[in-house]
Each structure stands twice: as structure tokens, then as C-alpha cells.
Design an enzyme around this catalytic site. Structure first.
Site, PDB file in Angstrom:
ATOM      1  N   CYS A 174       0.844  -1.210   0.000  1.00 52.09           N
ATOM      2  CA  CYS A 174       0.000   0.000   0.000  1.00 52.09           C
ATOM      3  C   CYS A 174       0.875   1.255   0.000  1.00 52.09           C
ATOM      4  O   CYS A 174       1.519   1.557   1.006  1.00 52.09           O
ATOM      5  CB  CYS A 174      -0.933  -0.034   1.206  1.00 52.09           C
TER       6      CYS A 174
ATOM      7  N   CYS B 163       0.048   3.958   2.599  1.00 48.26           N
ATOM      8  CA  CYS B 163       0.456   3.520   3.937  1.00 48.26           C
ATOM      9  C   CYS B 163       1.889   3.940   4.234  1.00 48.26           C
ATOM     10  O   CYS B 163       2.228   4.254   5.379  1.00 48.26           O
ATOM     11  CB  CYS B 163       0.340   1.999   4.053  1.00 48.26           C
TER      12      CYS B 163
END
Length: 324
Positions: A79, A82
Site C-alpha cells: 500500500c 500507507c
């Protein structure tokens, strides 16, 4: 609007969280037991950020939440957002110096926790206070809004449960060397903060302009792109009569403007899939300029939710089917 979770206030309204009597009693009991034992021991600063799995969730999160608010960062290695949000949350955990703990959960390794919290896209950030879980935001968010959310969370913990945080021992081994030195502000931090404050004050025109000022110099700025999409969405919704919008959308299923206005309401109300589905269907029903306007509006709404959200991926696939 809080990024990704469609709260209209700019941050989750933590003051509206219902304090369950059982959770409050448990928190008070935990503090009383700690006091009888001479008070809680100071923890090293390195303990302010912990990796949590399903096996240790009860001890590391639920039980600790009776002493201090625990913020949970659901993330994954693949991700990209993230990788931006995680270090920011870690820095803030050290800066707040024990007023909250940061628990990091790798969703790939902890699918059950992901399901229990109803995570539909990452990064997703929750908090647990005195055993009660509440959503904070999903996706990347400007630092100013994250700070405001954390301040509200801490305030709720103190006022409703008496959670004043934990003592931190700066001399304990394992403290990160950089913990006491916040990262220097970025070149656009002041503009982004001004935009976030304007958004919270419902000054949508001011927020739009502030985000555009950042993007004029840095077109790839993730926070500014997200903030601009949100500000424009709220500006459109704030100028409409919801009941009239719903009526017109029901009566005119092929009207591009009516369906776009209804999709905005769907998204702000948290009905993400309904908003996407409505616009995909409108693309199918319209032609020429109307079709292109609806397609572009759908792409704008994708920006609000974030490319990593699986609902965006599904809607992109559906859009491709009707276009090609």
C-alpha cells in the site's frame, strides 16, 4: 470532511461517542489497581509504537486502552499511501509523548482483525478507548487534520474516562534517537494547514483555492489532490437541497446533472458503492459531452476515496465495461 470516511465536520465527531458504563468501570478499575501497586511504571519511548497481531490484540490493545487511547494503523507492505501515513503517525506518537499509543496491524497477516473492524480499504485508522472501538479516518490525510483528530481523541479519553496517558522514560534503552526532534516542516505545510482549517470552517472556496495553490507548484502533491477533491465535493453538496436532488434523480434517470448531484450526496452519506454505481450507469445511458462530464465526475469521486480502496478498483472495471 474527514478524508475517506465522509464525516462532514472535518474530523470524526468523537464527542458523540457513547461511553459505555462497563468500559468506563473497567478503565477506572485498571487505574485503581495500578495506583495500589504504586502507579504505572514509565515505559521507554520505543514502546509508544508497537506491532500488533491477532494473538496479542487483547493484551496489547484492549487492555492498554483502559490506560491510554490506542490508535490502530491498518496497513500493508504493498500500500503506497500507507508508506506516507505510517511514518507520520509514528512521529506524532513520539511527539505526543505517551498521550496515545500507536498499534500497527499488517492486514495481510491479520485478516480476522481486518474483518472485525470492517476495513474496506487501507490505510485505515481506528482508535480504542476504554475498550470501545471507533473509526478515525481512512486513507491519506493532511497532518493538520490528523493532529486535530488526535487532540479530540485525547480529550474524549480524558473527559469521559480519565485517561491521562502513560509516563515515558526518555532514558530507557531502545528510544529512537530521532523521537525528540520532529521532522522539519515541508515546503507546503503552512498552505495545507490553512486549507484544512478552511475546510473545517466550511470555507470551501478558501480551501479549494489553497489546495490549488499547492498543486500549481506541485501537481503530484497527494494531500492537496485529496483535499481539493473533498473541498469541491462539499462545496457542491452544500449548495443543494438534498430532497430536491433525490426527487430529480428519481424522475430523471438519464439526466447527467441530476445523477451527478445525487452521487455527491451518496458519497457524502457514506454510500460509496451507490455513488459509483449511479455514475457508471449514467455513463452507460448518456452520450457525447454529458457522458464525458459524468465520467470525469466519477474520476473526481475516485480521488476522494483513494486509488487503493477496492471499491474504486471495482468501479473502474465497471466503467471500462460501459465505455469499451
Amino acid at each position: 470532511m474527514q478524508p475517506r470516511n465522509m464525516s462532514m465536520s472535518g474530523v470524526v465527531d468523537l464527542a458523540a461517542v457513547k461511553a459505555a458504563g462497563e468500559a468506563k468501570a473497567k478503565a477506572e478499575q485498571t487505574r485503581a489497581e495500578s495506583a495500589r501497586q504504586g502507579g504505572p511504571a514509565a515505559v521507554p519511548a520505543s514502546s509508544l509504537v508497537i506491532d500488533v497481531n491477532e494473538a496479542g490484540f487483547e493484551n496489547d490493545v484492549l487492555q492498554r486502552s483502559a490506560e491510554v487511547p490506542v490508535v490502530i494503523d491498518f496497513w500493508a507492505e504493498w500500500c503506497e499511501p500507507c508508506k506516507q501515513l505510517g511514518p507520520l503517525l509514528e512521529r506524532l506518537a513520539h511527539e505526543y509523548n505517551g498521550r496515545f499509543l500507536l498499534a500497527k496491524v499488517d492486514v495481510d497477516a491479520n485478516q480476522m482483525l481486518m474483518q472485525q473492524f470492517g476495513i474496506q480499504g487501507i490505510p485505515a485508522v481506528f482508535a480504542v478507548v476504554a475498550g470501545q472501538a471507533l473509526p478515525l479516518f481512512q486513507g491519506a490525510a493532511p497532518e493538520a487534520q490528523i493532529r486535530q483528530t488526535l487532540d479530540q481523541l485525547i480529550q474524549v479519553g480524558e473527559e469521559r474516562f480519565g485517561l491521562t496517558g502513560i509516563a515515558v522514560d526518555p532514558s530507557a534503552a531502545g528510544e529512537p534517537a530521532q523521537a525528540a526532534a520532529p521532522a522539519p516542516p515541508g515546503p507546503y505545510d503552512s498552505l495545507l494547514e490553512a486549507a484544512a482549517l478552511a475546510l473545517d470552517a466550511n470555507d470551501f472556496a478558501g480551501a479549494v483555492q489553497a489546495y490549488k495553490n499547492v498543486l500549481s507548484d506541485d501537481p503530484a502533491n497527494t494531500e492537496a489532490k485529496l483535499g481539493l477533491a473533498q473541498a469541491e465535493l462539499l462545496s457542491r453538496v452544500g449548495a443543494t437541497d438534498p430532497q430536491k436532488v433525490r426527487t430529480e434523480a428519481a424522475e430523471k434517470p438519464a439526466d447527467a446533472d441530476a445523477q451527478m448531484a445525487a452521487a455527491d450526496l451518496d458519497l457524502v452519506g457514506g454510500h460509496v458503492e451507490d455513488a459509483f454505481g449511479r455514475l457508471v450507469e449514467t455513463v452507460r445511458r448518456t452520450f457525447g459531452d454529458d457522458r464525458d462530464r459524468v465520467r470525469l465526475r466519477l474520476l473526481d469521486l475516485f480521488e476522494v476515496i483513494g486509488p487503493e480502496d477496492p471499491r474504486v478498483g471495482a468501479a473502474r472495471t465497471a466503467l471500462a465495461r460501459v465505455l469499451f
